[in-house]
Design a protein around this motif. Structure first.
Motif, PDB file in Angstrom:
ATOM      1  N   ASP A 810       0.861  -1.212   0.000  1.00 23.49           N
ATOM      2  CA  ASP A 810       0.000   0.000   0.000  1.00 23.49           C
ATOM      3  C   ASP A 810       0.886   1.248   0.000  1.00 23.49           C
ATOM      4  N   GLY A 811       2.169   1.043  -0.353  1.00 27.14           N
ATOM      5  CA  GLY A 811       3.092   2.188  -0.404  1.00 27.14           C
ATOM      6  C   GLY A 811       4.011   2.244   0.790  1.00 27.14           C
ATOM      7  N   THR A 812       3.547   1.777   1.957  1.00 25.67           N
ATOM      8  CA  THR A 812       4.418   1.798   3.131  1.00 25.67           C
ATOM      9  C   THR A 812       4.774   0.380   3.570  1.00 25.67           C
ATOM     10  N   GLY A 843      11.460  -8.123   5.962  1.00 26.18           N
ATOM     11  CA  GLY A 843      10.500  -8.662   6.923  1.00 26.18           C
ATOM     12  C   GLY A 843      10.834 -10.101   7.240  1.00 26.18           C
ATOM     13  N   ASN A 844       9.900 -10.753   7.907  1.00 24.18           N
ATOM     14  CA  ASN A 844      10.075 -12.182   8.150  1.00 24.18           C
ATOM     15  C   ASN A 844       8.709 -12.816   8.324  1.00 24.18           C
ATOM     16  N   GLY A 845       8.651 -14.154   8.241  1.00 27.73           N
ATOM     17  CA  GLY A 845       7.371 -14.842   8.373  1.00 27.73           C
ATOM     18  C   GLY A 845       7.577 -16.320   8.176  1.00 27.73           C
ATOM     19  N   GLY A 846       6.487 -17.052   8.110  1.00 27.18           N
ATOM     20  CA  GLY A 846       6.584 -18.493   7.939  1.00 27.18           C
ATOM     21  C   GLY A 846       5.187 -19.084   7.865  1.00 27.18           C
ATOM     22  N   GLY A 847       5.075 -20.402   7.919  1.00 21.86           N
ATOM     23  CA  GLY A 847       3.758 -20.996   7.893  1.00 21.86           C
ATOM     24  C   GLY A 847       3.790 -22.482   7.576  1.00 21.86           C
ATOM     25  N   GLY A 856       6.429  -7.075   5.382  1.00 22.09           N
ATOM     26  CA  GLY A 856       7.728  -6.463   5.149  1.00 22.09           C
ATOM     27  C   GLY A 856       7.587  -4.961   5.084  1.00 22.09           C
ATOM     28  N   LYS A 857       8.748  -4.268   4.946  1.00 27.74           N
ATOM     29  CA  LYS A 857       8.709  -2.812   5.006  1.00 27.74           C
ATOM     30  C   LYS A 857       9.169  -2.139   3.702  1.00 27.74           C
TER      31      LYS A 857
END
Ligand SMILES: [Zn+2]
Ligand SMILES: [Zn+2]
Length: 874
Positions: A810-812, A843-847, A856-857
């Motif tokens: 979304d831009g940010t 960023g980070n994540g998983g699943g 993320g940024k």
């Protein structure tokens, strides 16, 4: 028959019509003239003009001046009450010319007012002139029809001087013959009724003073460059004449006070008992004098003006006792005084309640010792010979020192029995005590925190008082030398109008000043025991030390607000017990100027319904406007009355009981309203729990509650105007707007889903095959997480078998999703894919193996992250 008020106004109107400016009476305490205790003549406020030190605002002035003759050269105290025409307080009507008109106009106007306007019988009028004043005599003959034998010449009676030196001049007096019946000598041996004689038949009505000289230091007379006129006429006398009564006390200037006294004493004035008539007259006279003094800021004290006030008040108290009045009664005469004199002197009405309170406080205090003192005096008089005995000075001193009998009170009583007092012995005993006092003061100052220190709280409605500093200390201990500007400390006075914090009521704040010009701020008043108020202070200017005479002034507005909140606390307590049950007990209380806080035993929250009903009931009791009485009594009597005791307070044998009509009886030593209506308005503000089984209510009263209601009203108005709806429609309007906004949110969600669905077909075309595996990695900006998940599921279904990776920004911030169809989860793990691409966008994540997501940024790296998916599959 003209009233006193009409006669006063008639005089002023008469001179106003002759181009005189009518000015207000000067205060009874002369401004900027420490040489004089009280204003004792009309000319006092014009003294500077006569001395040539100030210019007049107008060449002709007229007024009605309140005067006191209680000290110094003019002291009529002994005579007051014994005859019918001497007073401590009287009003002097006067007209002045400052270098303007002179003898001719003064005489002509005096004659016109008395004879032509007021119709006094001219054949009963006599005039007097100074021995050598041919001019005045000729004018009387020329202007008036007085025959020569009724114009008499006198020496000292007809020469007026302001002092040893200064302006002076001849005067001319007008006397009235009231007929043989007015003679109070009743044909005593050798007595002849005559002008300037001893009896009451010929009375002096008006004195016209012609100021034409200055008495020089060498006693010679110097002619003044301009000549002045200063006249004075006692209002009480002229009113008696015009109302056709022989006694001033039978005029309407006194009658209302005597009537009120009769009501209190259940006894008649003029009923044949001459001694009790004297008492009636003394009381009427003194009630006027003390009221006027207090209205002009004189307060009882042990020196100067304050002691004069105390003496007069105590003299009245003793005469009250002779009429069978025990305890405070003079305070109940204040309304009559204000009624009679309030038009001419409005300060009497403005400060009426204050005057009553000061008098009551003084009377209560003296009542404690009056009986014992009289007992001692009677025993001592019994030791004297039958007549012409002398009461020893040390006895008079003991009466003064222990029982508060001013010397003139003792003399008054003793003289009435045909004896005298050894006044020199009294003075000697007084001087010895002063010397001891100086020693004692030193001792007290040196013994840090001496335990016997007392300071009496002078009373509920008294906001200023004069007293003496008895102790000053700082954190380091006693400071016999006092404290200086900038320093903080604690200060104790003999008496104080400051309420020391206790029973939940916050202590007063205010200022303490001295005649030297020191200013001390009172930050807080604390109670250190039943009879000790300690002022926590900061010196603003100058300094303060033990022995200093001070004026203590309480912040009146703040005390008023506290008063309303405190009384409302008691009303609320009663209503809480009625509505919620008698298990309600006060568990703590704070009475501040802006609010009241009340903790009490009760379980569970109080319903809105109960709160509303109680608020209604409390306000109904306020509107009932019942009287609130605070009385001191024994603890046992208080319990017999059914008084509720306040939690956490220690009670002595004597307690104060507050009774608010039928609504509340509680032990309380705080300051309270006179009637419940004074509270004005009561509003609950908050209700909540503070501990197990303890609830806390905060509420507001009076102007504070009104401000709060108005503030909320203003906020409601703002809401209405923002919503573009009237206040009544605001809630409905708001509900509609919220429903609308919920509906819009639903529609947006649906549109996003529809959009995702329609996009999925196009996106599918971007899928590529790698080693027999269909991979779709693409960017779909603008979708939220939920829509992103739905889209991923749809694409997975459409692919049948493959790997899907979606990114959105979304831009940010950035969202990433990876999904793997079931058949491929053995080869590719969605969670691992995410773990490897998420760091690219910071960023980070998983699943799970089939589905994973990350945030993320760094949106600029999103395309790189998605490209990486193809590499991973390869
Ligand atoms: Zn006479
Ligand atoms: Zn109270």
């Amino acid at each position: 028959m003209p009233t006193g008020r009409e006669i006063r106004a008639g005089f002023l109107d008469f001179f106003a019509a002759r181009d005189h400016r009518v000015v207000r009476s000067a205060p009874i305490v002369p401004e900027g003239d420490p040489s004089l205790l009280f204003t004792n003549a009309g000319m006092v406020q014009f003294k500077q003009i006569f001395l040539g030190q100030a210019a007049p605002t107008h060449p002709r002035i007229a007024d009605s001046q309140k005067c006191l003759r209680l000290s110094g050269k003019h002291n009529d105290l002994e005579q007051v009450g014994r005859d019918t025409y001497h007073h401590t307080l009287f009003e002097m009507l006067g007209n002045w010319s400052f270098g303007d008109y002179y003898k001719a106009e003064s005489i002509e106007w005096a004659w016109d007012l008395l004879v032509k306007q007021w119709k006094l019988p001219q054949d009963k009028i006599w005039a007097t002139v100074y021995t050598t004043d041919d001019e005045a005599e000729q004018l009387w003959k020329k202007i008036t029809p007085l025959p020569p034998e009724r114009i008499r010449r006198f020496e000292k009676e007809n020469f007026w001087e302001m002092g040893e030196t200064g302006p002076c001049g001849p005067c001319s007096e007008i006397h009235l013959d009231r007929g043989p019946a007015a003679c109070d000598w009743k044909g005593g041996a050798g007595h002849v009724c005559t002008v300037n004689g001893d009896c009451a038949r010929y009375i002096e009505l008006w004195n016209l003073v012609f100021i034409q000289y200055n008495r020089e230091p060498d006693q010679s007379l110097r002619e003044l460059p301009s000549k002045h006129v200063d006249t004075g006429m006692g209002l009480e006398r002229i009113v008696a004449v015009l109302q056709n009564v022989l006694s001033n006390y039978d005029t309407d200037l006194f009658r209302g006070i005597i009537d009120a006294t009769e009501g209190l004493a259940k006894r008649r004035y003029g009923g044949g008992d001459e001694e009790s008539d004297v008492s009636f007259r003394v009381i009427a006279d003194h009630a006027r004098a003390v009221s006027i003094m207090i209205a002009d800021h004189v307060l009882p004290s042990n020196e100067g003006r304050g002691y004069v006030l105390r003496r007069v008040l105590r003299r009245a108290a003793r005469h009250g006792k002779m009429l069978g009045l025990n305890g405070p009664f003079l305070t109940d005469l204040v309304p009559a005084v204000a009624q009679i004199l309030g038009d001419a002197y409005p300060e009497l009405r403005e400060r009426q309640q204050f005057i009553s309170e000061v008098i009551k406080s003084e009377e209560s205090r003296f009542a404690e010792t009056l009986d014992k003192g009289l007992g001692l005096l009677e025993a001592e008089i019994a030791k004297l010979p039958g007549t012409a005995g002398v009461l020893p000075g040390d006895v008079a001193f003991k009466l003064y020192d222990t029982f508060g009998f001013p010397l003139d009170l003792t003399e008054d009583i003793v003289r009435g029995r045909g004896h005298t007092v050894d006044a020199a012995g009294f003075s000697k005993a007084m001087e010895e005590q002063r010397a001891r006092g100086r020693e004692h003061k030193k001792f007290v100052a040196q013994s840090a925190g001496s335990g016997d220190r007392r300071s009496r709280f002078v009373g509920d409605r008294i906001y200023e008082w004069e007293s003496t500093v008895t102790g000053v200390s700082t954190a380091d201990g006693e400071r016999p030398g006092g404290i200086k500007a900038g320093e903080e400390g604690e200060l104790v006075t003999e008496e104080t109008p400051f309420y020391g914090e206790s029973g939940g009521q916050m202590g007063d704040v205010g200022v303490i000043t001295t005649e030297r010009g020191d200013r001390i701020e009172v930050l807080e008043a604390l109670r250190h025991g039943p009879d000790l108020v300690v002022h926590r202070v900061r010196v603003l200017e100058g300094g303060i030390a033990p022995g200093d005479a001070v004026r203590l002034v309480v912040d009146e507005k703040r005390r008023e607000q506290i008063r309303l909140n405190h009384s409302a606390t008691h009303l609320m307590h009663g209503v809480l017990r009625e509505r919620l049950g008698t298990h309600v007990r006060q568990a703590g209380s704070l009475v501040a100027p802006d609010r009241l806080r009340f903790d009490f035993n009760h379980t569970g929250p109080i319903s809105m319904e109960d709160l509303g009903a109680m608020e209604d009931e409390i306000n109904a009791r306020i509107r009932a406007n019942v009287e609130c009485l605070s009385e001191e009594m024994s603890y046992d009597d208080a319990m017999k009355r059914g008084a509720l005791a306040f939690f956490g307070d220690k009670y002595g044998d004597r307690v104060r009981v507050l009774q608010m009509g039928p609504f509340s009886v509680e032990l309380c030593g705080g300051t309270h309203v006179a009637r419940t209506g004074d509270i004005g308005l009561f509003k609950f503000r908050t209700e909540g729990g503070v501990a197990a089984g303890v609830r806390r209510i905060e509420a507001m009263t009076g102007g504070g509650a009104l401000d709060w209601v108005q503030e909320r009203e203003e906020r409601l108005r703002q809401i209405g105007s923002t919503l573009k709806a009237s206040e009544e429609e605001a809630v409905e309007r708001l509900e509609r707007l919220l429903a609308q906004s919920r509906e819009l949110e639903r529609r947006i969600e649906k549109m996003q889903r529809d959009q995702a669905k329609s996009q999925s077909g196009d996106l599918l075309a971007q899928a590529r095959e790698r080693d027999g595996v269909k991979v779709l990695a693409t960017r779909v900006d603008g979708l939220d997480d939920k829509a992103l998940r739905e889209l991923a599921d749809q694409l997975k279904d459409k692919l049948g078998s493959g790997v899907v990776a979606l990114g959105a920004s979304d831009g940010t911030k950035v969202s990433l999703i990876a999904a793997v169809t079931k058949d491929l989860t053995k080869r590719f793990h969605a969670g691992n894919i995410i773990k490897q691409i998420a760091p690219i966008v910071g960023g980070n994540g998983g699943g799970r193996p089939d589905f994973a997501q990350a945030g993320g940024k760094d949106a600029s790296k999103l395309d790189d992250a998605l490209a990486k998916v193809h590499e991973l599959i390869a």
